[in-house]
Design a protein around this motif. Structure first.
Motif, short mmCIF file in Angstrom:
data_model
loop_
_atom_site.label_atom_id
_atom_site.label_comp_id
_atom_site.label_asym_id
_atom_site.label_seq_id
_atom_site.Cartn_x
_atom_site.Cartn_y
_atom_site.Cartn_z
N GLU A 1 90.45 70.27 144.65
CA GLU A 1 90.35 70.39 143.20
C GLU A 1 89.52 69.23 142.69
O GLU A 1 89.81 68.07 143.01
CB GLU A 1 91.74 70.39 142.56
CG GLU A 1 91.69 70.67 141.08
CD GLU A 1 93.08 70.81 140.48
OE1 GLU A 1 93.24 70.40 139.34
OE2 GLU A 1 93.97 71.33 141.17
N ASN A 2 88.49 69.53 141.93
CA ASN A 2 87.59 68.52 141.39
C ASN A 2 87.04 67.61 142.48
O ASN A 2 86.94 66.40 142.31
CB ASN A 2 88.29 67.69 140.31
CG ASN A 2 88.69 68.52 139.12
OD1 ASN A 2 87.96 69.42 138.71
ND2 ASN A 2 89.85 68.25 138.56
N GLY A 3 86.72 68.19 143.65
CA GLY A 3 86.13 67.43 144.74
C GLY A 3 87.11 66.60 145.55
O GLY A 3 86.70 65.86 146.44
N LYS A 4 88.40 66.71 145.27
CA LYS A 4 89.41 65.94 145.99
C LYS A 4 90.33 66.87 146.75
O LYS A 4 90.74 67.92 146.24
CB LYS A 4 90.22 65.09 145.01
CG LYS A 4 89.40 64.02 144.35
CD LYS A 4 90.24 63.11 143.50
CE LYS A 4 89.35 62.00 143.00
NZ LYS A 4 89.48 61.64 141.67
N ILE A 5 90.68 66.47 147.97
CA ILE A 5 91.61 67.25 148.78
C ILE A 5 93.02 67.04 148.23
O ILE A 5 93.48 65.90 148.12
CB ILE A 5 91.55 66.83 150.26
CG1 ILE A 5 90.17 67.16 150.83
CG2 ILE A 5 92.66 67.50 151.07
CD1 ILE A 5 89.93 66.65 152.23
N ILE A 6 93.68 68.15 147.87
CA ILE A 6 95.05 68.04 147.37
C ILE A 6 96.06 68.67 148.32
O ILE A 6 97.26 68.49 148.15
CB ILE A 6 95.18 68.64 145.94
CG1 ILE A 6 94.78 70.10 145.92
CG2 ILE A 6 94.36 67.84 144.95
CD1 ILE A 6 95.03 70.77 144.58
N LYS A 7 95.56 69.40 149.33
CA LYS A 7 96.45 69.99 150.34
C LYS A 7 95.64 70.19 151.61
O LYS A 7 94.55 70.72 151.57
CB LYS A 7 96.99 71.33 149.85
CG LYS A 7 97.96 72.01 150.78
CD LYS A 7 99.31 71.35 150.68
CE LYS A 7 100.34 72.13 151.47
NZ LYS A 7 101.58 71.43 151.56
N ASP A 8 96.17 69.75 152.73
CA ASP A 8 95.55 69.93 154.04
C ASP A 8 96.67 70.29 155.00
O ASP A 8 97.51 69.44 155.30
CB ASP A 8 94.83 68.64 154.46
CG ASP A 8 94.16 68.74 155.81
OD1 ASP A 8 94.33 69.76 156.50
OD2 ASP A 8 93.46 67.79 156.18
N ALA A 9 96.72 71.53 155.43
CA ALA A 9 97.84 71.97 156.25
C ALA A 9 97.46 73.11 157.17
O ALA A 9 96.48 73.81 156.94
CB ALA A 9 98.99 72.42 155.34
N LYS A 10 98.25 73.29 158.22
CA LYS A 10 98.08 74.45 159.10
C LYS A 10 98.47 75.70 158.32
O LYS A 10 99.35 75.65 157.46
CB LYS A 10 98.97 74.32 160.33
CG LYS A 10 98.51 73.25 161.27
CD LYS A 10 99.29 73.32 162.56
CE LYS A 10 98.70 72.31 163.52
NZ LYS A 10 98.50 72.86 164.84
N CYS A 11 97.84 76.80 158.64
CA CYS A 11 98.16 78.07 157.98
C CYS A 11 99.48 78.59 158.54
O CYS A 11 99.59 78.89 159.72
CB CYS A 11 97.07 79.11 158.23
SG CYS A 11 95.60 78.85 157.24
#
Length: 66
Positions: free
Chosen positions: A41-51
């Motif tokens: 969001e707005n160029g920032k990672i807010i969630k990084d997770a396995k599917c």
């Protein structure tokens, strides 16, 4: 993509051992082919997770309240 092309692309990506980056607003499509999802969001990672089911529900919930 049309359904036939989506199936072909999905098979191709799953058979490749290289890292692939896909940008999409279609969460359903991404989950079908990805091992991991990064929400920005707005160029920032807010969630990084396995599917997995929990991750998908968290992302769906996030978009319901944005």
């Amino acid at each position: 993509l049309d359904p036939g092309s989506r199936i072909k692309l999905s098979k191709l990506l799953k058979s490749d051992t290289q890292i692939q980056i896909i940008s999409s607003h279609d969460l359903t499509e991404v989950v079908e082919i990805a091992d991991r999802v990064i929400l920005m969001e707005n160029g920032k990672i807010i969630k990084d997770a396995k599917c997995d089911e929990d991750t998908i529900e968290q992302i769906k919930s996030y978009f319901r309240y944005v």
